[in-house]
Design an enzyme around this catalytic site. Structure first.
Site, short mmCIF file in Angstrom:
data_model
loop_
_atom_site.label_atom_id
_atom_site.label_comp_id
_atom_site.label_asym_id
_atom_site.label_seq_id
_atom_site.Cartn_x
_atom_site.Cartn_y
_atom_site.Cartn_z
N ARG A 1 35.61 39.81 51.46
CA ARG A 1 37.06 39.86 51.70
C ARG A 1 37.65 41.08 51.02
NH1 ARG A 1 39.30 39.13 46.94
NH2 ARG A 1 38.38 37.69 45.42
N GLY B 1 40.45 42.88 48.45
CA GLY B 1 41.01 42.52 47.15
C GLY B 1 40.01 42.55 46.02
N GLY C 1 43.37 37.16 50.68
CA GLY C 1 42.22 38.04 50.82
C GLY C 1 41.64 37.85 52.21
N CYS D 1 43.37 39.42 40.49
CA CYS D 1 43.65 40.38 41.56
C CYS D 1 43.63 41.82 41.04
CB CYS D 1 44.98 40.07 42.24
SG CYS D 1 45.05 38.37 42.88
#
Length: 220
Positions: free
Chosen positions: A66, A68, A141, A170
């Site tokens: 994903r 992020g 994400g 994050c």
């Protein structure tokens, strides 16, 4: 279709299932939303930096595909995995992320958390704290492959927030996290998940209808 996965859900197994579903789908495949709670796990996105893992302790770390940086998933948090055909909806990735955030905000307002907001340049949903600090309550994400999206978002309901202290959430040093319970909103993971899924399905369905109308030359 909206479905709940068995809980607690193993992150790696769900990730494999999302990839399998996405690889097998075609233009006629129906979109799905998967809801679940995960067993404790840290996930590191494609651009995730190991230095943001400060003290993972015994919590497993999964490197995934994903977008992020690093985040934490665990009991008391609902995951909404949105397996959507973005081409059918006529959405670019930025528009898709905006849709996810708007649906999350609508869910929080439905639950009575009117002050939830977005933060420029920082995806996700935040709640203002005394003194003006913004604490993160929902993380996003996503991954898009051949126009098909998977992964999605996580909303903190009523959870042990201490594992977030083991990371820079994050990728932001000192970023505070919060859940609905800490904001004075008492609800279950099940109810919050159902409301969130309904908002996501509604928003995506509207985008699909508008796209179909545009292709047919019908005023939207």
């Amino acid at each position: 279709m909206i479905k709940w996965l068995a809980r607690p859900a193993d992150y790696a197994s769900v990730w494999d299932a999302m990839k399998t579903f996405t690889a097998a789908r075609g233009p006629g495949t129906a979109d799905e939303i998967w809801l679940c709670e995960h067993a404790p796990v840290y996930t590191l996105g494609q651009v995730g930096r190991p230095e943001h893992l400060l003290n993972p302790g015994l919590i497993p770390v999964v490197h995934c595909d994903r977008g992020g940086q690093v985040t934490y998933h665990g009991p008391g948090q609902v995951l909404a995995y949105t397996l959507f055909d973005l081409r059918r909806a006529g959405l670019y990735v930025r528009e898709y992320v905006d849709m996810l955030e708007q649906a999350t905000l609508a869910t929080l307002r439905e639950l009575g958390l009117e002050q939830a907001c977005r933060k420029p340049g920082a995806p996700g949903i935040y709640v203002p704290q005394p003194g003006g600090e913004l604490a993160k309550i929902a993380a996003l994400g996503v991954k898009v492959r051949n126009g098909y999206a998977y992964h999605g978002l996580a909303l903190n309901i009523d959870m042990d927030l201490s594992p977030f202290l083991g990371i820079n959430p994050c990728g932001y040093e000192g970023l505070r996290t919060v859940d609905l319970a800490a904001c004075g909103v008492r609800t279950s993971v099940e109810r919050a998940g159902e409301l969130l899924a309904a908002q996501l399905a509604r928003a995506h369905g509207q985008a699909v209808q508008q796209r179909a109308a545009a292709l047919a030359g019908v005023p939207g």
